[in-house]
Design an enzyme around this catalytic site. Structure first.
Site, PDB file in Angstrom:
ATOM      1  CG  MET A 123      -1.780  -1.263   1.196  1.00  0.00           C
ATOM      2  SD  MET A 123      -2.766  -1.188  -0.194  1.00  0.00           S
ATOM      3  CE  MET A 123      -4.188  -0.134   0.084  1.00  0.00           C
ATOM      4  CG  HIS A 132      -6.199  -2.001  -9.295  1.00  0.00           C
ATOM      5  ND1 HIS A 132      -5.863  -1.125  -8.143  1.00  0.00           N
ATOM      6  CD2 HIS A 132      -7.464  -1.738  -9.823  1.00  0.00           C
ATOM      7  CE1 HIS A 132      -6.909  -0.275  -8.151  1.00  0.00           C
ATOM      8  NE2 HIS A 132      -7.806  -0.366  -8.984  1.00  0.00           N
TER       9      HIS A 132
HETATM   10  C1  GRF Z   1      -6.046  -7.242  -3.052  1.00  0.00           C
HETATM   11  O1  GRF Z   1      -7.422  -7.074  -3.314  1.00  0.00           O
HETATM   12  C2  GRF Z   1      -5.067  -6.632  -3.961  1.00  0.00           C
HETATM   13  O2  GRF Z   1      -5.875  -6.487  -5.198  1.00  0.00           O
HETATM   14  C3  GRF Z   1      -4.914  -5.136  -3.679  1.00  0.00           C
HETATM   15  O3  GRF Z   1      -4.677  -5.315  -2.157  1.00  0.00           O
HETATM   16  C4  GRF Z   1      -5.442  -6.585  -1.567  1.00  0.00           C
HETATM   17  C5  GRF Z   1      -4.145  -7.279  -1.113  1.00  0.00           C
HETATM   18  O4  GRF Z   1      -4.923  -8.360  -0.578  1.00  0.00           O
HETATM   19  N1  GRF Z   1      -3.925  -4.352  -4.459  1.00  0.00           N
HETATM   20  P1  GRF Z   1      -3.868  -9.334   0.085  1.00  0.00           P
HETATM   21  O5  GRF Z   1      -2.878  -8.817   1.013  1.00  0.00           O
HETATM   22  O6  GRF Z   1      -3.044 -10.279  -0.827  1.00  0.00           O
HETATM   23  O7  GRF Z   1      -5.010 -10.508   0.910  1.00  0.00           O
END
Ligand code: GRF
Length: 220
Positions: A93, A112
């Site tokens: 993030m 995404h």
């Molecule tokens: C997912 O929905 C991905 O698309 C977004 O962040 C979320 C990550 O989920 N970029 P995780 O940490 O892999 O469970």
């Protein structure tokens, strides 16, 4: 035996996509080795997933750096020192500066949870539900300097129902994320992805007519 591409997986949270990649590798469905899981948050559950599978993991806390560029340079250094060829952003993030993007040009992927270029940015499942779209999905793309803008490698489509909440749609999309991310990495590993401008060509695919998706479907 196929070459195993050395990857580094960047996370900030739960890491279910990381888990899907680990599972695909352990099931011999993905020719990759995870050299490092790197998190910018010490409390990311994904770090535990790495530990459970004996995968090296490190925390690089962005709060210890004075600028985005300084953090990115340290991340690049760490990944390179581990011999990482392909960087996998999996719920990482943070926005990336050109320092990072240039170091792994066409060697960095992101996932995404929408059908890009619709709904870039944050809270995209909620925005898709509120907009009343009939379909959404997920996208794996190469990362360039504009957020959620890079050349698209693979997408999966899911229906959206008027009764959906942000949570129900996110869960439906996540199931597909776990299928397409290992697939995208495998295509890279097999040397089948060719980037030309905005487009990604996949070598060796047979073009088949795929049926149109309708939601709600036609009746009768
Ligand atoms: C997912 O929905 C991905 O698309 C977004 O962040 C979320 C990550 O989920 N970029 P995780 O940490 O892999 O469970």
């Amino acid at each position: 035996m196929a070459r195993k591409v050395p990857i580094g997986v960047l996370i900030s949270g739960s890491g279910t996509n990381l888990q899907a990649i680990i599972d695909a590798i352990e099931a011999n469905k993905l020719d990759a080795t995870i050299q490092l899981v790197l998190s910018n948050r010490a409390d990311a559950y994904g770090l535990m997933r790495a530990k459970n599978h004996g995968i090296p993991a490190e925390v690089l806390d962005h709060k210890n750096f004075t600028s985005r560029e300084a953090f990115d340079a340290a991340a690049v250094e760490t990944l390179k020192s581990r011999g990482v060829e392909l960087v996998i952003l999996a719920g990482f993030m943070r926005l990336l500066s050109p320092v990072f993007v240039k170091a792994f040009s066409n060697r960095m992927m992101n996932i995404h949870p929408s059908l890009l270029p619709s709904f870039p940015g944050l809270h995209v499942q909620r925005r898709a539900v509120e907009h009343g779209v009939r379909f959404s999905g997920c996208t794996v793309h190469f990362v360039n300097e504009d957020c959620d803008e890079g050349p698209i490698i693979i997408q999966a489509v899911v229906p959206v129902f008027p009764e959906d909440t942000e949570e129900t749609l996110a869960a439906r999309i996540l199931t597909q994320e776990h299928r397409i991310y290992p697939r995208a990495i495998q295509l890279y590993s097999e040397g089948r992805l060719r980037v030309e401008g905005r487009k990604v060509f996949v070598d060796g695919l047979t073009k088949e007519e795929t049926q149109a998706l309708l939601q709600p479907p036609l009746e009768g």
